[in-house]
Structures are given as structure tokens and as C-alpha cells.
Scaffold this motif. Structure first.
Motif, mmCIF file in Angstrom:
data_model
loop_
_atom_site.group_PDB
_atom_site.id
_atom_site.type_symbol
_atom_site.label_atom_id
_atom_site.label_comp_id
_atom_site.label_asym_id
_atom_site.label_seq_id
_atom_site.Cartn_x
_atom_site.Cartn_y
_atom_site.Cartn_z
ATOM 1 N N MET A 299 -97.832 38.272 30.088
ATOM 2 C CA MET A 299 -99.145 38.820 29.734
ATOM 3 C C MET A 299 -100.120 37.704 29.378
ATOM 4 S SD MET A 299 -97.917 42.117 27.534
ATOM 5 C CE MET A 299 -99.535 42.768 27.208
ATOM 6 N N GLN A 300 -99.639 36.663 28.688
ATOM 7 C CA GLN A 300 -100.526 35.560 28.324
ATOM 8 C C GLN A 300 -100.906 34.729 29.542
ATOM 9 O OE1 GLN A 300 -98.157 34.027 25.078
ATOM 10 N NE2 GLN A 300 -99.580 34.882 23.584
ATOM 11 N N GLU A 301 -99.982 34.604 30.498
ATOM 12 C CA GLU A 301 -100.333 33.920 31.746
ATOM 13 C C GLU A 301 -101.398 34.721 32.494
ATOM 14 O OE1 GLU A 301 -96.765 33.258 33.982
ATOM 15 O OE2 GLU A 301 -95.981 31.822 32.518
ATOM 16 N N ASP A 302 -101.208 36.056 32.517
ATOM 17 C CA ASP A 302 -102.215 36.914 33.147
ATOM 18 C C ASP A 302 -103.561 36.751 32.453
ATOM 19 O OD1 ASP A 302 -100.338 37.864 34.916
ATOM 20 O OD2 ASP A 302 -100.024 39.775 33.864
ATOM 21 N N MET A 303 -103.528 36.718 31.121
ATOM 22 C CA MET A 303 -104.762 36.564 30.364
ATOM 23 C C MET A 303 -105.401 35.199 30.655
ATOM 24 S SD MET A 303 -105.589 37.024 26.330
ATOM 25 C CE MET A 303 -104.681 35.589 25.820
ATOM 26 N N ALA A 304 -104.573 34.156 30.732
ATOM 27 C CA ALA A 304 -105.102 32.826 31.050
ATOM 28 C C ALA A 304 -105.746 32.830 32.432
ATOM 29 C CB ALA A 304 -103.989 31.780 30.975
ATOM 30 N N ASN A 305 -105.120 33.529 33.386
ATOM 31 C CA ASN A 305 -105.704 33.633 34.731
ATOM 32 C C ASN A 305 -107.023 34.391 34.695
ATOM 33 O OD1 ASN A 305 -103.641 32.228 35.998
ATOM 34 N ND2 ASN A 305 -102.441 34.067 36.382
ATOM 35 N N ILE A 306 -107.076 35.445 33.893
ATOM 36 C CA ILE A 306 -108.315 36.224 33.783
ATOM 37 C C ILE A 306 -109.411 35.384 33.131
ATOM 38 C CG2 ILE A 306 -109.367 38.194 32.602
ATOM 39 C CD1 ILE A 306 -106.689 39.673 33.117
ATOM 40 N N VAL A 307 -109.040 34.629 32.085
ATOM 41 C CA VAL A 307 -110.018 33.749 31.428
ATOM 42 C C VAL A 307 -110.529 32.718 32.431
ATOM 43 C CG1 VAL A 307 -110.287 31.939 29.681
ATOM 44 C CG2 VAL A 307 -109.167 34.076 29.078
ATOM 45 N N PHE A 308 -109.616 32.166 33.236
ATOM 46 C CA PHE A 308 -110.013 31.191 34.258
ATOM 47 C C PHE A 308 -110.979 31.823 35.251
ATOM 48 C CE2 PHE A 308 -109.309 29.443 38.526
ATOM 49 C CZ PHE A 308 -109.711 28.143 38.313
ATOM 50 N N GLU A 309 -110.641 33.033 35.717
ATOM 51 C CA GLU A 309 -111.515 33.721 36.665
ATOM 52 C C GLU A 309 -112.878 34.017 36.037
ATOM 53 O OE1 GLU A 309 -111.166 34.424 39.950
ATOM 54 O OE2 GLU A 309 -109.355 33.213 39.826
ATOM 55 N N CYS A 310 -112.869 34.410 34.760
ATOM 56 C CA CYS A 310 -114.148 34.680 34.066
ATOM 57 C C CYS A 310 -114.989 33.415 33.982
ATOM 58 C CB CYS A 310 -113.887 35.235 32.672
ATOM 59 S SG CYS A 310 -113.335 36.948 32.687
ATOM 60 N N ARG A 311 -114.354 32.303 33.673
ATOM 61 C CA ARG A 311 -115.091 31.032 33.618
ATOM 62 C C ARG A 311 -115.646 30.684 34.978
ATOM 63 N NH1 ARG A 311 -110.896 27.578 29.973
ATOM 64 N NH2 ARG A 311 -111.480 28.471 27.986
ATOM 65 N N LYS A 312 -114.819 30.912 36.012
ATOM 66 C CA LYS A 312 -115.269 30.619 37.365
ATOM 67 C C LYS A 312 -116.469 31.497 37.723
ATOM 68 C CE LYS A 312 -112.765 31.215 41.342
ATOM 69 N NZ LYS A 312 -111.574 31.154 42.177
ATOM 70 N N LYS A 313 -116.392 32.780 37.379
ATOM 71 C CA LYS A 313 -117.506 33.693 37.656
ATOM 72 C C LYS A 313 -118.735 33.307 36.830
ATOM 73 C CE LYS A 313 -115.453 36.462 40.528
ATOM 74 N NZ LYS A 313 -115.847 36.546 41.924
ATOM 75 N N ASP A 314 -118.506 32.872 35.582
ATOM 76 C CA ASP A 314 -119.610 32.442 34.727
ATOM 77 C C ASP A 314 -120.306 31.227 35.338
ATOM 78 O OD1 ASP A 314 -121.236 32.662 32.426
ATOM 79 O OD2 ASP A 314 -120.078 31.074 31.438
ATOM 80 N N ASP A 315 -119.516 30.269 35.817
ATOM 81 C CA ASP A 315 -120.095 29.097 36.478
ATOM 82 C C ASP A 315 -120.863 29.513 37.726
ATOM 83 O OD1 ASP A 315 -119.029 27.441 34.557
ATOM 84 O OD2 ASP A 315 -117.301 26.830 35.764
ATOM 85 N N GLU A 316 -120.283 30.441 38.488
ATOM 86 C CA GLU A 316 -120.952 30.921 39.697
ATOM 87 C C GLU A 316 -122.264 31.613 39.339
ATOM 88 O OE1 GLU A 316 -120.034 34.076 43.293
ATOM 89 O OE2 GLU A 316 -118.344 33.152 42.245
ATOM 90 N N ASN A 317 -122.235 32.418 38.266
ATOM 91 C CA ASN A 317 -123.461 33.088 37.805
ATOM 92 C C ASN A 317 -124.514 32.067 37.391
ATOM 93 O OD1 ASN A 317 -122.619 35.688 38.262
ATOM 94 N ND2 ASN A 317 -121.919 36.030 36.168
ATOM 95 N N GLN A 318 -124.088 31.012 36.683
ATOM 96 C CA GLN A 318 -125.038 29.975 36.280
ATOM 97 C C GLN A 318 -125.630 29.288 37.503
ATOM 98 O OE1 GLN A 318 -123.054 27.385 33.494
ATOM 99 N NE2 GLN A 318 -123.383 28.780 31.788
ATOM 100 N N ASN A 319 -124.783 28.996 38.503
ATOM 101 C CA ASN A 319 -125.285 28.371 39.730
ATOM 102 C C ASN A 319 -126.261 29.290 40.447
ATOM 103 O OD1 ASN A 319 -123.766 26.059 39.348
ATOM 104 N ND2 ASN A 319 -122.074 26.767 40.599
ATOM 105 N N LEU A 320 -125.923 30.579 40.512
ATOM 106 C CA LEU A 320 -126.829 31.534 41.155
ATOM 107 C C LEU A 320 -128.126 31.680 40.370
ATOM 108 C CD1 LEU A 320 -124.291 34.267 42.286
ATOM 109 C CD2 LEU A 320 -125.526 32.656 43.745
ATOM 110 N N GLY A 321 -128.025 31.620 39.043
ATOM 111 C CA GLY A 321 -129.225 31.666 38.212
ATOM 112 C C GLY A 321 -130.130 30.478 38.476
ATOM 113 N N THR A 322 -129.515 29.308 38.613
ATOM 114 C CA THR A 322 -130.276 28.098 38.927
ATOM 115 C C THR A 322 -130.929 28.223 40.303
ATOM 116 O OG1 THR A 322 -128.761 26.785 37.584
ATOM 117 C CG2 THR A 322 -130.125 25.587 39.168
ATOM 118 N N GLN A 323 -130.161 28.728 41.272
ATOM 119 C CA GLN A 323 -130.720 28.919 42.612
ATOM 120 C C GLN A 323 -131.869 29.922 42.581
ATOM 121 O OE1 GLN A 323 -127.594 30.127 45.275
ATOM 122 N NE2 GLN A 323 -126.684 28.089 45.362
#
Length: 149
Positions: free
Chosen positions: A74-98
Motif C-alpha cells: 500500500m505504501q509503494e502504491d501511495m509512493a507511486n500515486i505521490v510520484f504521479e501527482c508530482r508529475k501531473k503538478d509539474d505538467e500543470n505548471q508547464n501548461l500554465g506557463t505555456q
């Protein structure tokens, strides 16, 4: 998203633990569960599917190993979800900049269009004035030709 961004996973006793969980001690929690199991007290939620039905036939040590393994997964799953959220957050920031860049470019182009439209109007007026002047000169030429004849 900033809350997720601040979550950092670390490893403790081979189990991923979030630093953000203030006051949570995996060791204490496991100790409490071990004590309950040794006393023969089953977890409060017996209808829960955390431990399969065959888990009731398992000994306390086996149940603890099973729960620790389930916790790791479950913690590995959570770590993967946190990673995906960070990735999406970075993508959102890049899209915001664009988006910001695109809006600035759009604003610049709108100003250019406005300037060019005012220049078009100016040249239309100059063209109309030139056409009127040409007509006037044509009439003068026609009048002078009549005079010459």
C-alpha cells in the motif's frame, strides 16, 4: 497539490513512511497490533478484507508478516500515486506557463492587429483623397481640352 508536493517518502525498517504523518509511529502501531494478537484480541473490523478469511486460521506472527507485507504494498502504491501527482503538478505548471506565454503572445498580436487596422484606415482615407483629387484633375483636363478645341 502543494500538500502532495511537500510529502516526502523515506524508508524505515524496509517500509516506506511518509514524513507528513505527524505523530504516526509505524513501530508503535505494529507493537499495538502484535500485543492485541498475542492477547487473542482480533482487530476491531473483523468483516474487513484486510486479512483474508484464511487469516483467522493464521498465527499471530503470520498475520503480522501478512499485514506488514500488505502495508509495504500500500505504501509503494501511495509512493507511486505521490510520484504521479508530482508529475501531473509539474505538467500543470508547464501548461500554465505555456498558457501565460500564449496569452502574452495573443495580447501582443492583438495590439499589432489594432495598429495595422488603424494604418489601413489611414491609407483608405489617403486613397479616397487621392481618388477625389484624381477625379478633380480629370475634370480639369476635360475642361481644358474643351477650351483648346
Amino acid at each position: 497539490s502543494s500538500k502532495i508536493r511537500n510529502m516526502e517518502a523515506q524508508s524505515g525498517d524496509g517500509v516506506a513512511v511518509l514524513e507528513d504523518c505527524i505523530g504516526f509511529s509505524l513501530t508503535k502501531t505494529i507493537s499495538k497490533v502484535e500485543e492485541r494478537l498475542k492477547k487473542g484480541v482480533l482487530p476491531d473490523c473483523q468483516d474487513d478484507d484486510i486479512i483474508p478469511r484464511v487469516g483467522n486460521e493464521m498465527g499471530a506472527e503470520a498475520q503480522i508478516r501478512f499485514l506488514k507485507a500488505k502495508l509495504r504494498v500500500m505504501q509503494e502504491d501511495m509512493a507511486n500515486i505521490v510520484f504521479e501527482c508530482r508529475k501531473k503538478d509539474d505538467e500543470n505548471q508547464n501548461l500554465g506557463t505555456q498558457l501565460k506565454d500564449t496569452e502574452e503572445e495573443n495580447s501582443r498580436l492583438q495590439r499589432t492587429i489594432s495598429l495595422q487596422q488603424s494604418q489601413i484606415e489611414k491609407y483608405k482615407m489617403l486613397s479616397q483623397e487621392a481618388n477625389k483629387k484624381t477625379e478633380g484633375l480629370q475634370q480639369e483636363v476635360t475642361a481644358l481640352e474643351k477650351v483648346l478645341q
